[in-house]
Design a protein around this motif. Structure first.
Motif, short mmCIF file in Angstrom:
data_model
loop_
_atom_site.label_atom_id
_atom_site.label_comp_id
_atom_site.label_asym_id
_atom_site.label_seq_id
_atom_site.Cartn_x
_atom_site.Cartn_y
_atom_site.Cartn_z
N ARG A 268 0.77 -1.19 0.01
CA ARG A 268 -0.11 0.09 0.21
C ARG A 268 0.95 1.31 0.01
NH1 ARG A 268 -2.52 -1.24 4.25
NH2 ARG A 268 -1.34 -0.38 5.70
N SER A 269 1.76 1.38 0.86
CA SER A 269 2.77 2.43 1.00
C SER A 269 3.63 2.80 -0.48
CB SER A 269 3.72 2.42 2.16
OG SER A 269 4.50 1.42 2.19
N LEU A 270 4.18 1.66 -1.03
CA LEU A 270 4.87 1.58 -2.06
C LEU A 270 4.57 0.67 -3.15
CD1 LEU A 270 7.44 2.96 -3.27
CD2 LEU A 270 8.71 1.25 -2.29
N PRO A 271 3.47 0.89 -3.80
CA PRO A 271 2.84 0.08 -4.83
C PRO A 271 3.40 -0.23 -5.93
CG PRO A 271 1.52 2.33 -4.88
CD PRO A 271 2.76 2.32 -3.85
N ALA A 272 4.55 -0.62 -5.87
CA ALA A 272 5.45 -1.01 -7.11
C ALA A 272 4.90 -2.01 -7.97
CB ALA A 272 7.16 -1.31 -6.62
N LEU A 273 4.29 -3.00 -7.60
CA LEU A 273 3.83 -4.00 -8.12
C LEU A 273 2.77 -3.55 -9.07
CD1 LEU A 273 3.76 -7.16 -5.72
CD2 LEU A 273 5.48 -6.68 -7.48
N ARG A 274 2.05 -2.54 -8.50
CA ARG A 274 0.87 -2.10 -9.48
C ARG A 274 1.48 -1.14 -10.53
NH1 ARG A 274 -2.52 1.16 -7.28
NH2 ARG A 274 -1.84 1.13 -4.87
N HIS A 275 2.50 -0.53 -10.19
CA HIS A 275 3.25 0.21 -11.20
C HIS A 275 4.08 -0.32 -12.24
CE1 HIS A 275 3.39 3.71 -7.67
NE2 HIS A 275 2.27 3.62 -8.40
N ARG A 276 4.05 -1.70 -12.29
CA ARG A 276 4.90 -2.28 -13.20
C ARG A 276 4.56 -2.11 -14.73
NH1 ARG A 276 4.31 -8.39 -12.32
NH2 ARG A 276 5.76 -8.55 -13.92
#
Length: 278
Positions: A268-276
């Motif tokens: 939630r705090s660092l949504p890197a997986l959603r930013h792929r």
């Protein structure tokens, strides 16, 4: 006021796990005795999932020793041992690796087998990436005796999604992307002292950070009867890359608690997986 559903909800939010560190010998019976004692110790400490290291059953004098120990898929003393241990202690048991027969009699599959609390096998993963090293006096070529697997494997331990990998796989981040979504990655290993001292912790923490999940890595750790020295440092890493527990060398149990809230917080705090994008 605590409701009747609260304990069950708490169980779903956490999973006690343990990584077994060993210094396996050339004697399979002695190795099984050591593994059984350490599994019992982990279970007595409350672990619901226990993971053994790669080659827990044998680190032979020759690479071909594991070929001589191979078993047909689904039958043999090593597989029976793992099944019985899981059922006896009522745990999820990830059985490091076991040499299983393949089409070529001079090769084996280095198979990571998973057994549920009822002793029934739930998953099999055959190590995909085969270790090779030529550095100074050290020479390793797993492809001489091991046939590579081809298929990534994920299994469900209740509500927890677990991805399987073995040792040298750790260097290939594309494999772990294929496992997503997972809550936990396990990495049964026997890293050499040379490669482990340089790269082990860095790689484990990187896999946890980039996939925003826990990583549990049991290892061989010490000077073996065959003269080989392994790095050890079995550890549990959280989704933020923090090392929660570690043992440097020697036999032992590295235990910890997976907390689903920690996974959710990281994502939630660092949504890197959603930013792929790739």
């Amino acid at each position: 006021m605590t409701t009747p559903e609260a304990p069950a909800a708490a169980v779903l939010q956490s999973l006690p796990v343990a990584a077994i560190q060993m210094v396996s010998s050339t004697d399979p019976e002695a190795n099984l005795e050591h593994a059984g004692r350490l599994i019992a110790q982990a279970a007595a400490g409350g672990a619901s999932m226990v993971v053994l290291p790669e080659y827990f059953c044998l680190l032979g004098r020759k690479d071909t020793d594991k070929v001589a120990l191979r078993e047909p898929d689904g039958d043999g003393p090593l597989q029976s041992f793992l099944s019985a241990q899981a059922a006896e202690h009522g745990i999820w048991l990830v059985g490091g690796t076991v040499p299983l027969a393949c089409a070529r009699p001079s090769r084996v599959r280095n198979a990571c087998l998973v057994y549920g609390p009822d002793g029934r096998r739930r998953a099999r993963y055959d190590k995909i990436h085969l270790f090779g090293l030529s550095r100074g006096d050290e020479r390793f070529d797993e492809s001489a005796t091991i046939e590579a697997g081809r298929t990534p494997v994920v299994f469900d331990a209740g509500p927890w999604r677990v991805g399987l990998s073995v040792c040298y796989d750790l260097r290939f981040p594309e494999l772990y992307r294929r496992l997503l979504p997972v809550d936990l990655i396990v990495v049964p290993s026997a890293f050499t002292y040379t490669t482990g001292s340089a790269h082990w912790e860095i790689l484990l923490r990187a896999r946890a950070i980039e996939n925003q999940c826990y990583v549990l890595a049991p290892a061989q750790g010490g000077l073996h009867e065959n003269g080989r020295r392994t790095w050890g440092h079995s550890m549990l890493v959280d989704p933020w890359g923090e090392v929660l527990a570690v043992q440097a060398e020697g036999e032992g149990v590295v235990a910890g608690l997976l907390d689903r809230r920690r996974i959710d917080e990281a994502r939630r705090s660092l949504p890197a997986l959603r930013h792929r994008l790739l």
